[in-house]
Design a protein around this motif. Sequence first.
Motif, PDB file in Angstrom:
ATOM      1  N   SER A  36       0.849  -1.189   0.000  1.00 36.69           N
ATOM      2  CA  SER A  36       0.000   0.000   0.000  1.00 36.69           C
ATOM      3  C   SER A  36       0.887   1.242   0.000  1.00 36.69           C
ATOM      4  CB  SER A  36      -0.842   0.055   1.275  1.00 36.69           C
ATOM      5  OG  SER A  36      -1.606  -1.093   1.436  1.00 36.69           O
ATOM      6  N   ALA A  37       0.238   2.372  -0.033  1.00 40.34           N
ATOM      7  CA  ALA A  37       0.949   3.640   0.112  1.00 40.34           C
ATOM      8  C   ALA A  37       1.464   3.752   1.546  1.00 40.34           C
ATOM      9  CB  ALA A  37       0.008   4.793  -0.193  1.00 40.34           C
ATOM     10  N   THR A  42      -2.617   8.230   1.067  1.00 35.55           N
ATOM     11  CA  THR A  42      -3.868   8.206   0.295  1.00 35.55           C
ATOM     12  C   THR A  42      -4.837   9.262   0.834  1.00 35.55           C
ATOM     13  OG1 THR A  42      -3.537   5.840   0.028  1.00 35.55           O
ATOM     14  CG2 THR A  42      -5.692   6.695  -0.604  1.00 35.55           C
ATOM     15  N   GLU A 123       0.894   4.607  -3.961  1.00 33.57           N
ATOM     16  CA  GLU A 123       1.497   3.291  -4.131  1.00 33.57           C
ATOM     17  C   GLU A 123       2.686   3.353  -5.092  1.00 33.57           C
ATOM     18  OE1 GLU A 123      -1.592   3.690  -3.331  1.00 33.57           O
ATOM     19  OE2 GLU A 123      -1.969   2.140  -1.832  1.00 33.57           O
ATOM     20  N   PHE A 190      -3.846  -1.536  -4.762  1.00 33.49           N
ATOM     21  CA  PHE A 190      -4.867  -0.477  -4.776  1.00 33.49           C
ATOM     22  C   PHE A 190      -5.451  -0.115  -6.133  1.00 33.49           C
ATOM     23  CE2 PHE A 190      -5.755   4.204  -3.366  1.00 33.49           C
ATOM     24  CZ  PHE A 190      -7.064   3.885  -3.019  1.00 33.49           C
ATOM     25  N   ARG A 204     -11.057   1.586  -1.094  1.00 37.89           N
ATOM     26  CA  ARG A 204     -10.152   1.836   0.029  1.00 37.89           C
ATOM     27  C   ARG A 204      -9.664   0.506   0.598  1.00 37.89           C
ATOM     28  NH1 ARG A 204      -9.224   6.844   2.135  1.00 37.89           N
ATOM     29  NH2 ARG A 204      -7.267   5.787   2.607  1.00 37.89           N
ATOM     30  N   ASN A 205      -8.437   0.480   0.990  1.00 36.14           N
ATOM     31  CA  ASN A 205      -7.779  -0.732   1.506  1.00 36.14           C
ATOM     32  C   ASN A 205      -7.730  -1.856   0.464  1.00 36.14           C
ATOM     33  OD1 ASN A 205      -7.473   0.510   4.067  1.00 36.14           O
ATOM     34  ND2 ASN A 205      -9.633   0.093   4.441  1.00 36.14           N
ATOM     35  N   GLY A 206      -7.744  -1.467  -0.798  1.00 41.72           N
ATOM     36  CA  GLY A 206      -7.821  -2.450  -1.872  1.00 41.72           C
ATOM     37  C   GLY A 206      -6.557  -3.264  -2.105  1.00 41.72           C
ATOM     38  N   THR A 207      -5.485  -2.946  -1.404  1.00 38.74           N
ATOM     39  CA  THR A 207      -4.236  -3.688  -1.636  1.00 38.74           C
ATOM     40  C   THR A 207      -4.350  -5.164  -1.259  1.00 38.74           C
ATOM     41  OG1 THR A 207      -3.023  -1.643  -1.315  1.00 38.74           O
ATOM     42  CG2 THR A 207      -1.742  -3.652  -1.216  1.00 38.74           C
TER      43      THR A 207
HETATM   44  N1  ASP Z   1      -3.573   3.119   0.096  1.00 38.12           N
HETATM   45  C1  ASP Z   1      -4.923   2.670  -0.152  1.00 38.12           C
HETATM   46  C2  ASP Z   1      -5.832   3.101   0.980  1.00 38.12           C
HETATM   47  O1  ASP Z   1      -5.371   3.769   1.892  1.00 38.12           O
HETATM   48  C3  ASP Z   1      -5.012   1.210  -0.392  1.00 38.12           C
HETATM   49  C4  ASP Z   1      -4.641   0.344   0.787  1.00 38.12           C
HETATM   50  O2  ASP Z   1      -4.204   0.849   1.799  1.00 38.12           O
HETATM   51  O3  ASP Z   1      -4.807  -0.870   0.684  1.00 38.12           O
HETATM   52  O4  ASP Z   1      -6.997   2.831   0.945  1.00 38.12           O
END
Ligand code: ASP
Length: 455
Positions: A36-37, A42, A123, A190, A204-207
């Motif tokens: 992720s970033a 993000t 990312e 992501f 969001r949180n797609g990693t």
């Molecule tokens: N950086 C993105 C987010 O904050 C993806 C991730 O964290 O998985 O949603």
Amino acid sequence: MKVLKFGGSSLRDGTSMLRVGEIVAAEKEEKVVVVSAIQGITDSLLRFMSAVRKEEEVQVFVKELRERHLKILAEVASTMPVKQQAVAQLNARLVRLERTLYGITYLEELTPRTKDLVQSFGERMSVIVMSAMLQDMGVNAVPVEADELGIMTDGTFGSATVDMERTRVNAAPSIRDMFKRQEVPVVTGFFGKGPEGVITLLGRNGTDYSASVIANAIDADTLEIWKDVDGFMSADPKVVPGAVPIGYLSYEEAAELAYFGAKVLHPRTVEPARAKSITIRVKNVFKPHVEGSAIRPQGVENAQTVKSISFMSNMTMLKVYGAGLGSRSGVMLEISELLSNANVNIYSAATSQTGISLLIEEGELKRAEKALAGAKRGVIDRIELVKDIALLCLVGEGLGTREGVAAKVFTIVASLGVNIQLISAGASTVALHFTVNGKDLEKTTRTIHQVFFEA
Ligand code: ASP
Ligand code: MG
């Protein structure tokens, strides 16, 4: 073959990055790293785009991003050529980002397309820092961007679905070639690219989802999701002090838990891994030797009737009334279409002769009301709201197969004098959902946990 995923909370500063580096360096198998970033990036990209900005603000913002990444880079990499290369790569990304942000500033227009593109830069930068660190540790890491690798999506901005077939055809050969060259790909999570080649985010949180997709594409044996918690727990330890870690879960159990409240995995993570029977391990970066939770086909072996209790609070029940509404076919469909077009999730629904009850998140109420105002004339007479509802979700393979578990649960709830509004059993064989008033949430959760886990 393994895929290792690290999220933003494990990539906060030099110290946390180095911890991740040690985990990757210790892994001797062929592997892909998906990241992720860096934490907060993000959000800061989103925040920057949420207002109309001046040219100077773009400069200041890009400068801050550069400094944050360079600071971490300096903490994790010391070899000169490695650092120089990373700085050059970062600068190239920052120039593209800066130009895109100027575009938004000059046009005073932010399209979904540009919004997704801008967020992908978090990312694109983190993989550079991560790779430099790993190179410094003697790992032959190479940063890879998901669009370049050919992670293809359906093109939906904001939360796209991956086209697994096309992605496999694109990504598998490139990764195999990298393995042949003894390289360790460090891939951006992501995002992917849509049919027209445009960048689309995976939510969001797609990693987590990206990592699962890559694991599927290369037929990995294991997908490791590294977090800063112990994995799945029998309940939220903040509410239930006696909560215990869960060793094994089936794919179905994990998918239910991910969807309902337990913020351990992105809800779509399970599917690509399940399709190839890949074991997902959720592990803690602070305790790399602890097994964590394993999600795999044989989740049932230490069969417990209930494995976990999760919940979502701050929900609202919409009671939609209209003459004969519950029995008119097509109405439910129309209502759910209106809501889903407005991006409102329905967590539970029940119909009766006079109406429909729908459970949604409180934060989506305004959008829901607006959407329902667009219903065909004569369908809806009135809408009543019941606020501060909590949705409890009990998960366990035993729930579908053993008699009497639901009865036991409801006896416990009744003995507490707690009212239940909506029950849905049977939508899934591994889950039982019901709602209570927000004020009753904690005591209900604790008591059920006591009966099933602490007796
Ligand atoms: N950086 C993105 C987010 O904050 C993806 C991730 O964290 O998985 O949603
Ligand atoms: Mg994140």
